[in-house]
Design a protein around this motif. Structure first.
Motif, PDB file in Angstrom:
ATOM      1  N   LEU A 108     -18.444 -26.511  16.857  1.00  0.00           N
ATOM      2  CA  LEU A 108     -18.053 -25.782  15.651  1.00  0.00           C
ATOM      3  C   LEU A 108     -17.167 -24.597  16.021  1.00  0.00           C
ATOM      4  CD1 LEU A 108     -18.345 -25.527  12.581  1.00  0.00           C
ATOM      5  CD2 LEU A 108     -20.301 -24.018  12.966  1.00  0.00           C
ATOM      6  N   THR A 109     -17.534 -23.916  17.088  1.00  0.00           N
ATOM      7  CA  THR A 109     -16.696 -22.821  17.576  1.00  0.00           C
ATOM      8  C   THR A 109     -15.309 -23.330  17.941  1.00  0.00           C
ATOM      9  OG1 THR A 109     -18.603 -21.589  18.435  1.00  0.00           O
ATOM     10  CG2 THR A 109     -16.444 -21.073  19.385  1.00  0.00           C
ATOM     11  N   MET A 110     -15.274 -24.509  18.570  1.00  0.00           N
ATOM     12  CA  MET A 110     -13.997 -25.063  19.004  1.00  0.00           C
ATOM     13  C   MET A 110     -13.139 -25.547  17.839  1.00  0.00           C
ATOM     14  SD  MET A 110     -13.374 -24.587  22.054  1.00  0.00           S
ATOM     15  CE  MET A 110     -14.366 -23.482  23.072  1.00  0.00           C
ATOM     16  N   PHE A 111     -13.760 -25.875  16.706  1.00  0.00           N
ATOM     17  CA  PHE A 111     -12.960 -26.151  15.520  1.00  0.00           C
ATOM     18  C   PHE A 111     -12.076 -24.946  15.207  1.00  0.00           C
ATOM     19  CE2 PHE A 111     -16.135 -29.318  13.419  1.00  0.00           C
ATOM     20  CZ  PHE A 111     -15.614 -30.344  14.184  1.00  0.00           C
ATOM     21  N   LEU A 112     -12.685 -23.775  15.254  1.00  0.00           N
ATOM     22  CA  LEU A 112     -11.964 -22.542  14.937  1.00  0.00           C
ATOM     23  C   LEU A 112     -10.949 -22.188  16.015  1.00  0.00           C
ATOM     24  CD1 LEU A 112     -15.140 -20.784  13.609  1.00  0.00           C
ATOM     25  CD2 LEU A 112     -13.121 -21.271  12.217  1.00  0.00           C
ATOM     26  N   ILE A 113     -11.313 -22.409  17.264  1.00  0.00           N
ATOM     27  CA  ILE A 113     -10.362 -22.171  18.352  1.00  0.00           C
ATOM     28  C   ILE A 113      -9.176 -23.124  18.212  1.00  0.00           C
ATOM     29  CG2 ILE A 113     -10.003 -22.327  20.848  1.00  0.00           C
ATOM     30  CD1 ILE A 113     -11.523 -19.835  19.975  1.00  0.00           C
ATOM     31  N   GLY A 114      -9.475 -24.375  17.856  1.00  0.00           N
ATOM     32  CA  GLY A 114      -8.400 -25.330  17.625  1.00  0.00           C
ATOM     33  C   GLY A 114      -7.482 -24.885  16.494  1.00  0.00           C
ATOM     34  N   GLY A 115      -8.080 -24.318  15.439  1.00  0.00           N
ATOM     35  CA  GLY A 115      -7.273 -23.780  14.348  1.00  0.00           C
ATOM     36  C   GLY A 115      -6.377 -22.652  14.826  1.00  0.00           C
ATOM     37  N   ALA A 116      -6.915 -21.797  15.682  1.00  0.00           N
ATOM     38  CA  ALA A 116      -6.117 -20.706  16.249  1.00  0.00           C
ATOM     39  C   ALA A 116      -4.971 -21.256  17.099  1.00  0.00           C
ATOM     40  CB  ALA A 116      -7.009 -19.786  17.083  1.00  0.00           C
ATOM     41  N   LEU A 117      -5.255 -22.297  17.881  1.00  0.00           N
ATOM     42  CA  LEU A 117      -4.211 -22.914  18.706  1.00  0.00           C
ATOM     43  C   LEU A 117      -3.099 -23.498  17.842  1.00  0.00           C
ATOM     44  CD1 LEU A 117      -6.354 -24.754  21.427  1.00  0.00           C
ATOM     45  CD2 LEU A 117      -4.918 -22.726  21.745  1.00  0.00           C
ATOM     46  N   SER A 118      -3.495 -24.139  16.731  1.00  0.00           N
ATOM     47  CA  SER A 118      -2.478 -24.714  15.850  1.00  0.00           C
ATOM     48  C   SER A 118      -1.597 -23.624  15.241  1.00  0.00           C
ATOM     49  CB  SER A 118      -3.140 -25.548  14.748  1.00  0.00           C
ATOM     50  OG  SER A 118      -3.811 -24.739  13.801  1.00  0.00           O
ATOM     51  N   LEU A 119      -2.185 -22.456  14.975  1.00  0.00           N
ATOM     52  CA  LEU A 119      -1.407 -21.341  14.448  1.00  0.00           C
ATOM     53  C   LEU A 119      -0.456 -20.778  15.501  1.00  0.00           C
ATOM     54  CD1 LEU A 119      -4.137 -19.536  12.338  1.00  0.00           C
ATOM     55  CD2 LEU A 119      -1.930 -20.341  11.475  1.00  0.00           C
ATOM     56  N   VAL A 120      -0.896 -20.778  16.747  1.00  0.00           N
ATOM     57  CA  VAL A 120      -0.008 -20.335  17.830  1.00  0.00           C
ATOM     58  C   VAL A 120       1.192 -21.276  17.932  1.00  0.00           C
ATOM     59  CG1 VAL A 120       0.191 -20.064  20.332  1.00  0.00           C
ATOM     60  CG2 VAL A 120      -1.826 -19.186  19.147  1.00  0.00           C
ATOM     61  N   VAL A 121       0.916 -22.583  17.841  1.00  0.00           N
ATOM     62  CA  VAL A 121       2.008 -23.568  17.870  1.00  0.00           C
ATOM     63  C   VAL A 121       2.961 -23.325  16.705  1.00  0.00           C
ATOM     64  CG1 VAL A 121       2.583 -26.012  17.651  1.00  0.00           C
ATOM     65  CG2 VAL A 121       0.659 -25.315  19.080  1.00  0.00           C
ATOM     66  N   LEU A 122       2.400 -23.114  15.509  1.00  0.00           N
ATOM     67  CA  LEU A 122       3.232 -22.847  14.334  1.00  0.00           C
ATOM     68  C   LEU A 122       4.097 -21.613  14.551  1.00  0.00           C
ATOM     69  CD1 LEU A 122       0.815 -23.473  11.315  1.00  0.00           C
ATOM     70  CD2 LEU A 122       2.812 -24.814  11.929  1.00  0.00           C
ATOM     71  N   THR A 123       3.499 -20.571  15.103  1.00  0.00           N
ATOM     72  CA  THR A 123       4.229 -19.310  15.305  1.00  0.00           C
ATOM     73  C   THR A 123       5.389 -19.500  16.270  1.00  0.00           C
ATOM     74  OG1 THR A 123       2.182 -18.054  14.929  1.00  0.00           O
ATOM     75  CG2 THR A 123       4.009 -16.898  15.983  1.00  0.00           C
ATOM     76  N   ILE A 124       5.143 -20.229  17.363  1.00  0.00           N
ATOM     77  CA  ILE A 124       6.188 -20.441  18.371  1.00  0.00           C
ATOM     78  C   ILE A 124       7.301 -21.337  17.836  1.00  0.00           C
ATOM     79  CG2 ILE A 124       6.680 -21.444  20.633  1.00  0.00           C
ATOM     80  CD1 ILE A 124       3.835 -20.614  21.466  1.00  0.00           C
ATOM     81  N   VAL A 125       6.913 -22.480  17.272  1.00  0.00           N
ATOM     82  CA  VAL A 125       7.914 -23.434  16.773  1.00  0.00           C
ATOM     83  C   VAL A 125       8.677 -22.847  15.589  1.00  0.00           C
ATOM     84  CG1 VAL A 125       8.259 -25.730  15.782  1.00  0.00           C
ATOM     85  CG2 VAL A 125       6.579 -25.399  17.600  1.00  0.00           C
ATOM     86  N   ASN A 126       7.982 -22.011  14.814  1.00  0.00           N
ATOM     87  CA  ASN A 126       8.599 -21.417  13.633  1.00  0.00           C
ATOM     88  C   ASN A 126       9.838 -20.592  13.959  1.00  0.00           C
ATOM     89  OD1 ASN A 126       8.246 -20.658  10.622  1.00  0.00           O
ATOM     90  ND2 ASN A 126       8.456 -18.670  11.627  1.00  0.00           N
ATOM     91  N   THR A 127       9.958 -20.134  15.191  1.00  0.00           N
ATOM     92  CA  THR A 127      11.143 -19.358  15.572  1.00  0.00           C
ATOM     93  C   THR A 127      12.404 -20.220  15.535  1.00  0.00           C
ATOM     94  OG1 THR A 127      10.811 -19.822  17.939  1.00  0.00           O
ATOM     95  CG2 THR A 127       9.761 -17.841  17.038  1.00  0.00           C
TER      96      THR A 127
END
Length: 212
Positions: A108-127
């Motif tokens: 369950l904790t890793m669900f949230l960590i995975g969500g954070a990772l997906s946001l990091v990907v979004l932030t980087i690619v979004n540039t």
């Protein structure tokens, strides 16, 4: 056409990326062995998730918009996204830390960590390119059900729920296309981003951290 546009906006609100973490945790509380936990404990964890991953980012975006740092509260402009995404990432990590304090299962904790990772990907690619946050959220929700279905943590047969998640994901992604917020490639990339980050974190990273 007005109906399709209105319905697409409705889907975009109901399945906003701000809400998907709450939906995911709620699904975990209902569909996994966590359903046998006290109702109060499940409601508190879900409420904390909502406050941290939805309410705080919404307030932050509203404040940024009022200050002029963000042009549109809907973050439809690629230039508006980096700071809100970073705030949301921090909120996901904070919620993950909270779940460790309340002795939630590592997956369950890793669900949230995975969500954070997906946001990091979004932030980087979004540039360089605008990936769909809505599709990312739906990919994450689908991954949660997929994980519960194959990990043995579910208490019921989740094939109907998995099919429903796929159909809903298709509807939300189509809504984003109808509203002309994204291209087909952007929603496809978003769905894969959410699915891969969440499933990888829960399936492969959770056992590694549990072993330690």
């Amino acid at each position: 056409m007005k109906f399709l546009t209105g319905f697409s906006r409705f889907l975009s609100v109901i399945f906003s990326p701000m809400l998907t973490a709450t939906y995911g945790v709620a699904l975990a509380m209902l569909l996994s062995y966590l359903c046998f936990s006290p109702l109060k404990a499940r409601l508190i964890v879900t409420a904390v998730t909502f406050a941290a991953t939805c309410a705080i980012p919404v307030i932050a975006i509203y404040t940024l918009h009022k200050s002029g740092a963000v042009k549109e509260p809907g973050l439809n402009n690629r230039e508006d996204r980096p700071v809100p995404y970073l705030i949301a990432t921090a909120c996901y990590v904070g919620t993950a830390v909270y779940t460790r304090f309340v002795n939630a299962p590592m997956w369950l904790t890793m669900f949230l960590i995975g969500g954070a990772l997906s946001l990091v990907v979004l932030t980087i690619v979004n540039t360089r390119w605008k990936i769909s946050g809505h599709a990312t959220g739906m990919g994450g929700l689908t991954a949660i059900i997929f994980f519960l279905m194959f990990s043995g943590n579910s208490v019921i047969d989740l094939e109907p729920e998995f099919i429903a998640a796929i159909i809903l994901s298709g509807m939300v992604c189509t809504a984003r296309l109808i509203l002309r917020r994204h291209t087909l490639g952007q929603v496809a990339a978003g769905f894969l981003n959410g699915f891969i980050c969440i499933f990888t974190a829960a399936w492969w990273l959770a056992p590694l951290f549990s072993a330690n």
